[in-house]
Design a protein around this motif. Structure first.
Motif, PDB file in Angstrom:
ATOM      1  N   ALA A  99       0.936  -0.955   0.085  1.00 47.62           N
ATOM      2  CA  ALA A  99      -0.417   0.084   0.067  1.00 47.62           C
ATOM      3  C   ALA A  99       0.575   1.468   0.260  1.00 47.62           C
ATOM      4  CB  ALA A  99      -0.714  -0.621   0.864  1.00 47.62           C
ATOM      5  N   PHE A 100       2.187   1.606   0.096  1.00 51.78           N
ATOM      6  CA  PHE A 100       2.863   2.213   0.376  1.00 51.78           C
ATOM      7  C   PHE A 100       4.116   1.753  -0.743  1.00 51.78           C
ATOM      8  CE2 PHE A 100       6.500   4.376   2.530  1.00 51.78           C
ATOM      9  CZ  PHE A 100       5.854   5.523   2.562  1.00 51.78           C
ATOM     10  N   ARG A 121      -3.688  -5.961   6.459  1.00 57.49           N
ATOM     11  CA  ARG A 121      -4.404  -4.654   6.082  1.00 57.49           C
ATOM     12  C   ARG A 121      -5.685  -4.515   7.444  1.00 57.49           C
ATOM     13  NH1 ARG A 121      -4.567  -2.434   1.631  1.00 57.49           N
ATOM     14  NH2 ARG A 121      -3.582  -3.706  -0.084  1.00 57.49           N
ATOM     15  N   ARG A 185      -0.899   8.555   1.190  1.00 58.96           N
ATOM     16  CA  ARG A 185      -0.591   7.854   2.246  1.00 58.96           C
ATOM     17  C   ARG A 185       0.847   7.802   2.450  1.00 58.96           C
ATOM     18  NH1 ARG A 185      -2.972   2.642  -0.464  1.00 58.96           N
ATOM     19  NH2 ARG A 185      -5.279   2.163  -0.195  1.00 58.96           N
ATOM     20  N   ARG A 187       3.806   6.615   5.592  1.00 59.76           N
ATOM     21  CA  ARG A 187       4.140   5.529   6.278  1.00 59.76           C
ATOM     22  C   ARG A 187       4.742   6.149   7.956  1.00 59.76           C
ATOM     23  NH1 ARG A 187       9.555   1.589   5.693  1.00 59.76           N
ATOM     24  NH2 ARG A 187       8.540  -0.347   8.121  1.00 59.76           N
ATOM     25  N   VAL A 196       1.307   1.926   7.488  1.00 58.04           N
ATOM     26  CA  VAL A 196       0.972   3.341   6.106  1.00 58.04           C
ATOM     27  C   VAL A 196      -0.251   3.376   6.450  1.00 58.04           C
ATOM     28  CG1 VAL A 196       0.367   3.223   4.175  1.00 58.04           C
ATOM     29  CG2 VAL A 196       1.560   0.983   4.277  1.00 58.04           C
ATOM     30  N   VAL A 197      -0.560   5.074   6.307  1.00 57.06           N
ATOM     31  CA  VAL A 197      -2.093   5.351   6.285  1.00 57.06           C
ATOM     32  C   VAL A 197      -2.342   6.186   5.963  1.00 57.06           C
ATOM     33  CG1 VAL A 197      -2.426   7.145   8.464  1.00 57.06           C
ATOM     34  CG2 VAL A 197      -1.243   5.849   8.735  1.00 57.06           C
ATOM     35  N   GLU A 198      -3.607   6.983   5.639  1.00 54.46           N
ATOM     36  CA  GLU A 198      -4.318   7.325   4.850  1.00 54.46           C
ATOM     37  C   GLU A 198      -4.396   8.652   4.913  1.00 54.46           C
ATOM     38  OE1 GLU A 198      -8.409   7.810   1.714  1.00 54.46           O
ATOM     39  OE2 GLU A 198      -6.508   5.278   1.607  1.00 54.46           O
ATOM     40  N   GLY A 213      -4.734  10.524  10.338  1.00 55.30           N
ATOM     41  CA  GLY A 213      -4.675   9.292   9.507  1.00 55.30           C
ATOM     42  C   GLY A 213      -6.333   8.074   9.879  1.00 55.30           C
ATOM     43  N   VAL A 216      -3.964   1.936   6.925  1.00 58.84           N
ATOM     44  CA  VAL A 216      -4.772   1.494   5.584  1.00 58.84           C
ATOM     45  C   VAL A 216      -3.512  -0.408   5.917  1.00 58.84           C
ATOM     46  CG1 VAL A 216      -3.833   0.494   2.890  1.00 58.84           C
ATOM     47  CG2 VAL A 216      -4.676   3.352   4.204  1.00 58.84           C
ATOM     48  N   THR A 217      -2.920  -0.965   6.056  1.00 59.05           N
ATOM     49  CA  THR A 217      -1.823  -1.512   7.145  1.00 59.05           C
ATOM     50  C   THR A 217      -1.369  -1.362   8.423  1.00 59.05           C
ATOM     51  OG1 THR A 217       0.436  -1.416   5.722  1.00 59.05           O
ATOM     52  CG2 THR A 217      -1.790  -2.548   4.566  1.00 59.05           C
TER      53      THR A 217
END
Length: 227
Positions: A99-100, A121, A185, A187, A196-198, A213, A216-217
């Motif tokens: 995801a990053f 996830r 996104r 980290r 990993v942050v949105e 945030g 995400v993972t």
């Protein structure tokens, strides 16, 4: 926070602190009390040889916990996973996208082979049910508002220091010295987790930015430990 490299000599750290305080001191025109407090806290750590050594050691231990934990989980997954089939339609021949950095990893991988970001996830809690009602909050590491971490905007970029505000089952909030684009996104790495942050919200507070945030993972490293 002081915008210096991890191996910066004491005179460089001192000069950076003085320059930033000259700009943000509350007695100066356009000064910022919140930023001055954060600068003083950073200087209290980095300006003292003993405190700086302890801070560097904590960051090194956190990094080592992430590495060893990821290696152990990777070995466990390798032992438990069924052998991959040679058939192209086999589910075990599929891939997991980071995801990053977007790299492709084999199923069962715990961290990305290219950027080492976690691949697990995050569990999104139901919006109508707060984490405290499910008991999930009790399993989270406790995070103090004095805890520091880093945010990485790109997998090849240098990490930037942040100060944590709050940690929940669905995400994290923190103070950053620069704005983060909503929807980006990034980290976030701290002693208790790697994620990993949105970015869902970023609000300016004087000269710092309060960022919220959603995970995400994520991988937690010290569940339930108080500080």
């Amino acid at each position: 926070m002081l915008h210096v490299q991890p191996d910066a000599p004491p005179e460089v750290v001192r000069a950076a602190y003085r320059a930033l305080m000259a700009r943000h001191h509350p007695d100066q025109e356009g000064g910022d009390h919140v930023q001055a407090v954060l600068l003083n806290e950073a200087w209290a750590v980095l300006g003292n040889a003993t405190s700086r050594a302890e801070y560097d050691a904590r960051r090194a231990r956190a990094g080592e916990r992430h590495r060893t934990g990821a290696e152990a989980r990777r070995e466990s997954c390798a032992e438990q996973a069924p052998p991959p089939s040679s058939s192209p339609s086999s589910p075990h021949a599929s891939a997991e996208h980071c995801a990053f950095c977007g790299d492709t990893n084999t199923v069962g991988a715990v961290v990305c082979a290219r950027c080492t970001a976690p691949l697990a996830r995050a569990i999104r809690p139901a919006s109508h049910r707060p984490p405290s009602a499910t008991g999930e909050r009790r399993t989270l590491p406790r995070v103090s508002r004095a805890d520091w971490g880093t945010v990485q905007l790109h997998w090849t970029g240098e990490p930037l220091d942040i100060r944590l505000r709050n940690l929940s089952v669905g995400g994290v909030s923190f103070y950053a010295g620069a704005p983060l684009a909503v929807g980006a996104r990034v980290r976030v790495i701290a002693a208790a987790f790697d994620a990993v942050v949105e970015v869902v919200q970023c609000n300016r507070r004087d000269s710092v930015f309060a960022v919220q945030g959603a995970f995400v993972t994520v991988g937690f490293t010290s569940r339930g430990q108080s500080r």
